[in-house]
Design an enzyme around this catalytic site. Structure first.
Site, mmCIF file in Angstrom:
data_model
loop_
_atom_site.group_PDB
_atom_site.id
_atom_site.type_symbol
_atom_site.label_atom_id
_atom_site.label_comp_id
_atom_site.label_asym_id
_atom_site.label_seq_id
_atom_site.Cartn_x
_atom_site.Cartn_y
_atom_site.Cartn_z
ATOM 1 N N SER A 1 0.831 -1.210 0.000
ATOM 2 C CA SER A 1 0.000 0.000 0.000
ATOM 3 C C SER A 1 0.864 1.258 0.000
ATOM 4 O O SER A 1 0.569 2.229 -0.703
ATOM 5 C CB SER A 1 -0.944 0.008 1.197
ATOM 6 N N ASN B 1 -6.244 -8.953 -7.273
ATOM 7 C CA ASN B 1 -6.178 -9.589 -5.964
ATOM 8 C C ASN B 1 -7.437 -10.363 -5.603
ATOM 9 O O ASN B 1 -7.422 -11.192 -4.700
ATOM 10 C CB ASN B 1 -5.903 -8.546 -4.881
ATOM 11 N N CYS C 1 -8.397 -6.145 2.685
ATOM 12 C CA CYS C 1 -8.395 -4.720 3.018
ATOM 13 C C CYS C 1 -9.794 -4.120 2.986
ATOM 14 O O CYS C 1 -9.995 -2.994 3.419
ATOM 15 C CB CYS C 1 -7.489 -3.963 2.053
ATOM 16 N N HIS D 1 4.693 -10.318 2.579
ATOM 17 C CA HIS D 1 3.848 -11.317 3.232
ATOM 18 C C HIS D 1 2.950 -12.093 2.279
ATOM 19 O O HIS D 1 2.204 -12.957 2.718
ATOM 20 C CB HIS D 1 3.014 -10.669 4.339
ATOM 21 N N SER E 1 5.090 -6.891 -1.994
ATOM 22 C CA SER E 1 4.988 -7.007 -0.539
ATOM 23 C C SER E 1 5.465 -8.374 -0.074
ATOM 24 O O SER E 1 5.202 -9.385 -0.729
ATOM 25 C CB SER E 1 3.526 -6.786 -0.111
ATOM 26 N N THR F 1 14.452 4.222 9.754
ATOM 27 C CA THR F 1 15.379 3.137 10.066
ATOM 28 C C THR F 1 14.964 1.856 9.351
ATOM 29 O O THR F 1 13.790 1.486 9.354
ATOM 30 C CB THR F 1 15.406 2.892 11.583
#
Length: 395
Positions: free
Chosen positions: A73, A152, A326, A202, A200, A238
């Site tokens: 996203s 998706n 989502c 995952h 992504s 980071t």
């Protein structure tokens, strides 16, 4: 729960054991910040570099074209917002489709409120765009085309190479949301003329909270998150070292086993589709039967509510979905199903089953048997189904 059959791998996947093993040392042993200059931090920095090289190889890209993000996203938001800003001198027109993930659609809506014009391409009943319609939509002020690699929900794979050729011929940036495709089907950013790509971790056996943006050299995309000089001053923050290491490890496993896993999943998927269509009356499969992700099966069942089906499947130990995770909790029918021409009453009865290489034939047989039982039970409670059967008998 005595039995668990997980068939929602499009929503997220189980972290591969080898991926977890690769990640663990960077939580407790090599925990240094890779941006620091001392030797201890160098181990983490080298791990980030190695993962970047691995992910670049999977895409046919250069390591310096890979930027780490917090997920798909964020990458989608970055691609659209930064392109709109960087190329505003040329124009403010963007082309996308009606079946994109909401990370793209909602970003496009945001940009419309801030001066951009967006053309949303239609799709056919299989979920495919018309390349002639794409060409006709291009204007002198078009700065970006964003079309997802594979949907998706219904799993349809778009003609990405042809779209890239059209974009390149017209001097327009081409972005693709490849979150569902990366790690599952071959992608080469150079062969396909892709300028920006989102992925992504995952979705392919990696951890959540880590993604990437591929940005072709020469594309004038500015920073999305400001603060530090990380990611060559384009994405501050980071580094999520364990996540990055896990993403790289998961991608390597996925690409090393892609041909074998795809062949297995396609065979099992087709078996699943055949059983459901032949054994459950008034059902249909959505999406292209050939140009689809190897692990995706998407159905609609008339005279039932998909939410009731999901709840009863869950009670039988089966994890499934009606579409994108989502948008779970929304009472509206899927925008994807409406875009392919399904009426509301049919779109509400949807079911998405997404497999993995760990799914077995026994899992599928058990699931189909339960679908048959549950659909029949729900229809027997439906006055609409009762009226329909009476009308059919009266013909």
């Amino acid at each position: 729960m005595e039995k668990l059959i997980y068939l929602d791998n499009a929503a997220t996947t189980r972290v591969h054991p080898e991926v977890l093993d690769a990640m663990l040392p960077y939580f407790t042993e090599y925990y240094g910040n890779p941006s620091a200059i001392y030797t201890f931090a160098g181990t983490a920095g080298k791990a980030v570099d190695e993962a970047r090289r691995t992910l670049a190889e999977c895409l046919g890209a250069q390591p310096e074209e890979i930027y780490f993000t917090g997920g798909g996203s964020e990458s989608d938001n970055w691609a659209l917002k930064a392109a709109a800003e960087a190329y505003s001198g040329k124009g403010k027109h963007i082309i996308t489709t009606k079946i994109e993930h909401h990370a793209v659609l909602h970003t496009a809506e945001y940009l419309e409120k801030n001066g951009c014009e967006v053309t949303y391409l239609d799709v056919d009943e299989r979920g495919l765009i018309d390349l002639d319609e794409l060409k006709a939509a291009i204007r002198p002020d078009t700065i970006l085309i964003s079309v997802m690699f594979a949907n998706n929900e219904i799993g349809t794979i778009e003609p990405i190479k042809e779209i890239g050729e059209i974009a390149r011929a017209n001097g327009i940036l081409f972005h693709t949301d490849a979150v569902q495709a990366f790690g599952h089907i071959p992608i080469n950013v150079n062969d396909m003329n892709i300028d920006m790509l989102s992925a992504s971790g995952h979705k392919l056996g990696g951890p959540k909270g880590i993604g990437l943006m591929y940005i072709r050299k020469g594309v004038k995309i500015r920073s999305f998150i400001h603060g530090g000089a990380q990611e060559r001053q384009r994405r501050a923050g980071t580094h999520n070292v364990p996540g990055i290491v896990g993403f790289g490890a998961a991608a390597k496993i996925a690409y090393d086993n892609m041909a074998e896993n795809s062949a297995y999943e396609e065979k099992l998927r087709d078996y699943l589709i055949t059983r459901v269509i032949e054994e459950v009356p008034y059902s249909r499969v959505n999406g292209d039967r050939v140009k689809r992700l190897p692990n995706n099966a998407h159905f609609c069942f008339r005279f039932i509510e998909g939410e009731s089906l999901l709840i009863l499947l869950d009670q039988n130990g089966i994890c499934a979905s009606s579409g994108s995770a989502c948008t779970s909790g929304s009472l509206d029918p899927s925008h994807v199903l409406l875009a392919i021409g399904l009426p509301h009453e049919i779109a509400h009865g949807s079911l998405r089953l997404t497999l993995s290489e760990k799914t077995t034939k026994e899992d599928i047989d058990y699931t189909v048997d339960k679908i048959k039982e549950i659909v029949e039970r729900l229809r027997n409670m439906s006055p609409l189904y009762e009226d329909f059967i009476k009308s059919e008998k009266g013909k």
